[in-house]
Design a protein around this motif. Sequence first.
Motif, short mmCIF file in Angstrom:
data_model
loop_
_atom_site.label_atom_id
_atom_site.label_comp_id
_atom_site.label_asym_id
_atom_site.label_seq_id
_atom_site.Cartn_x
_atom_site.Cartn_y
_atom_site.Cartn_z
N SER A 136 -3.69 -4.42 3.02
CA SER A 136 -4.27 -5.53 2.22
C SER A 136 -3.83 -6.85 3.25
O SER A 136 -4.36 -7.97 3.01
N LEU A 137 -3.50 -6.62 4.56
CA LEU A 137 -3.15 -7.44 5.63
C LEU A 137 -2.45 -8.74 5.00
O LEU A 137 -2.68 -9.62 5.47
N CYS A 138 -1.48 -8.08 4.24
CA CYS A 138 -0.38 -9.25 3.63
C CYS A 138 0.46 -9.92 4.84
O CYS A 138 1.01 -10.94 4.68
N GLY A 139 0.67 -8.70 5.76
CA GLY A 139 1.50 -9.28 6.84
C GLY A 139 2.92 -9.10 6.79
O GLY A 139 3.72 -9.42 7.57
N ALA A 140 3.53 -8.58 5.49
CA ALA A 140 4.94 -8.36 5.23
C ALA A 140 5.55 -7.44 6.18
O ALA A 140 6.78 -7.66 6.41
N ILE A 178 0.84 -1.26 -0.09
CA ILE A 178 -0.02 0.11 0.27
C ILE A 178 0.85 1.20 -0.13
O ILE A 178 0.71 2.11 -0.76
N TYR A 179 1.69 1.25 1.00
CA TYR A 179 2.84 2.28 0.95
C TYR A 179 3.48 2.61 -0.27
O TYR A 179 3.54 3.79 -0.83
N LEU A 191 -3.58 -4.07 13.17
CA LEU A 191 -4.53 -3.34 12.15
C LEU A 191 -5.95 -3.93 12.34
O LEU A 191 -7.01 -3.27 12.21
N ILE A 192 -5.96 -5.10 12.48
CA ILE A 192 -7.12 -5.71 12.36
C ILE A 192 -7.94 -5.56 13.82
O ILE A 192 -9.07 -5.00 13.84
N PRO A 222 3.90 7.51 8.24
CA PRO A 222 3.05 6.73 7.19
C PRO A 222 3.54 5.24 7.42
O PRO A 222 4.19 4.81 8.23
N GLY A 223 3.06 4.49 6.30
CA GLY A 223 3.01 3.13 6.17
C GLY A 223 2.33 2.33 7.55
O GLY A 223 1.42 3.02 8.30
N PRO A 224 2.73 1.07 7.58
CA PRO A 224 2.11 0.10 8.61
C PRO A 224 2.04 0.89 10.02
O PRO A 224 1.22 0.74 10.73
#
Lengths: 417, 234
Positions: free
Chosen positions: A287-291, A248-249, A306-307, A262-264
């Motif tokens: 996107s909750l990809c968890g990276a 996303i970032y 985030l969740i 910014p960012g996660p």
Amino acid sequence: MEKRGGHVYFAKKDTDAVNYITNLAKEKHVQRVVKSKSMVTTEIDLDKQLLKLPGMKLMETDLAEFILQSDNWDEPTHIVFPTLHKNRDQIRGVFEKLGYTGDNDPTRMARFAREYLRGYFLQADMGITGCNFAIADSGLINLVTNEGNADLTMAIPKTQVVVMGMERLVPSLKEAEVLDNMLSRSAVGQKLTSYCSFSGEQVAGESDGPEDLHVVILDNGRSNALGTPFESVLQCIRCGACLNVCPIYRHIGGHGYGSIYPGPIGAVLSPVLDGYEKFGDLPFASSLCGACTETCPVKIPLHRLLIKHREVMMDKLKTDKAFNKAIMKGIGMGTAHSDLFQMALQFDHSATLPFVSKKPTTVDNLYNHQGHITHAPSMAKGWTDVRDAPRPPKHTENFRRWFKDHEAQKGASNDDQ
Amino acid sequence: MTSDNREEFLNFIAAKAERPRHQLTDHPFVPLNDLPETTLADKTPAELFALAKENSEAEHVTFKTAATADLPSVLDQMITDKTAQSLLLPTDERIAAYGLTDWAAQVAPRPTYWDPAGSRTENIQRAQDADLAIGCVEFLCAESGTITVATTPGQGRSFHFLPKHYVALVPQSRIVPRSRQAMDWYDTELKAGRLHTSNINFITGPSNSGDIEMVLVVGVHGPIDMTYVVLTDK
Ligand code: SF4
């Protein structure tokens, strides 16, 4: 810190910190301030407040922050590389306004900034820095930079102010050393960043370094995380690794977050610091990809937080639990008893009449039952806020009735054969 | 202006966190592993030297070696290479220990010194005017190519930052595996009261920045280049 002769001030809010520092500047008749890069002073908007003092000159000395300041206080886009959004020609444009005449070669431009800022350093009477880590047992401040500007900020002016988030504490030099290694690797992939310094107020015999050192320890919303599932966000060492891996970032860039973090990490931290009203959207920009979680050197479960933010928001802000529970109970009863259910089917069409849109319909559904609902009450409002709901059919036209008739017809035609 | 609001602030945090206030000494941290201490700890001095050279050069450092007897000529050569018009030395007993007293007395350009009796402005100005500074540092960390130095009255903070070119002298016996071993030494010396300093610098190569298009620029605020001279017989 105080044993070493420094002053410590605890600031609950950003304004407390800013007031303390501006008062100090006034008291000492400070005219020229040099700053080294610090997110936390951006967070409390210190620069602009200081510049309101008459005759005050203030200079950001980190190359990137200097570029942003010279470009009319443009906002940073990345924790480690604040000018990531500018290319070399844009930067040359910024420098030309300051008298630079060379080409767009980064080295030549950096040399220009070196000379330009050196002049400022030598005349500065107050230095303001952030703080990577504050060492509890020896009272030293640990700063990590690549350019050496933080060290000049700490060496040359007589007065130094350190602004630190209250979570920056480590027990001893050893832990600071471990974290500096971690920070360097995660932030820029170096084994150790060029300058890691551990310093305090000048001791007897030394001729440079601050004669007067003030450390402002800032809460400003950080305590909101205490005792909640978000507490681990205070472990963040601001390495920026989670930004670099975040899809996303990488698409929207730093400005899109509307927060200086910014960012996660920003998506988790900003709502903690400033509330859901302002930053409630950020936890959904994922996107909750968890990276991020995977890369974080201090193991903050970023995507899980985030969740959690979404959960907390839904629980606290959107649903009025008592009322909805009653309704759900009603629906439960209604659907569990066939008599009640039949009754509901009898009256649903006429009961929805008050909510049917009075406006003429522009596009019709294939099956239209005299209008659609645009403003449903209670729980169904969530749906009609964003789209129309079809009105339930009349009792005589509903599916059960149709099916019954259909079966009857089928039975009749089967008999014919 | 002192922290009259300290108690209120700390109590508030303790209440929020639902944990009583505590002192670090009552709850010391227990590390999960000993990697900081053990990584590279089994290397021989020769292996550490090779690693130090490799990692320093990776950080854009010019890496040289010299026996004490050759040191003056190595330094002379450097002054010529950098066309240094001005030279800054520390007031430090290590200069004598490295056999540089005579050299310093006759070298051209005539050196200026960071003077413990000098004022703030004088010393800073000397560092600002220096083309080349030759500093004495405590350790060289093999893993990262980092030199470490504590500020002293005779070798101030700006000594390492304002001059244009910078040379660090370090004995080969002071090459340690990682920053951990260096830090252990400072920590012990500080706590034992043997080291009086307001500042410890860990310096890895010349100053640099990736702020313009993430292109690495070497030489921003600090020195624009850096040389380590390892003294092979010290
Ligand atoms: S959350 Fe983790 S990865 Fe992101 S900046 Fe903080 S420490 Fe680095």
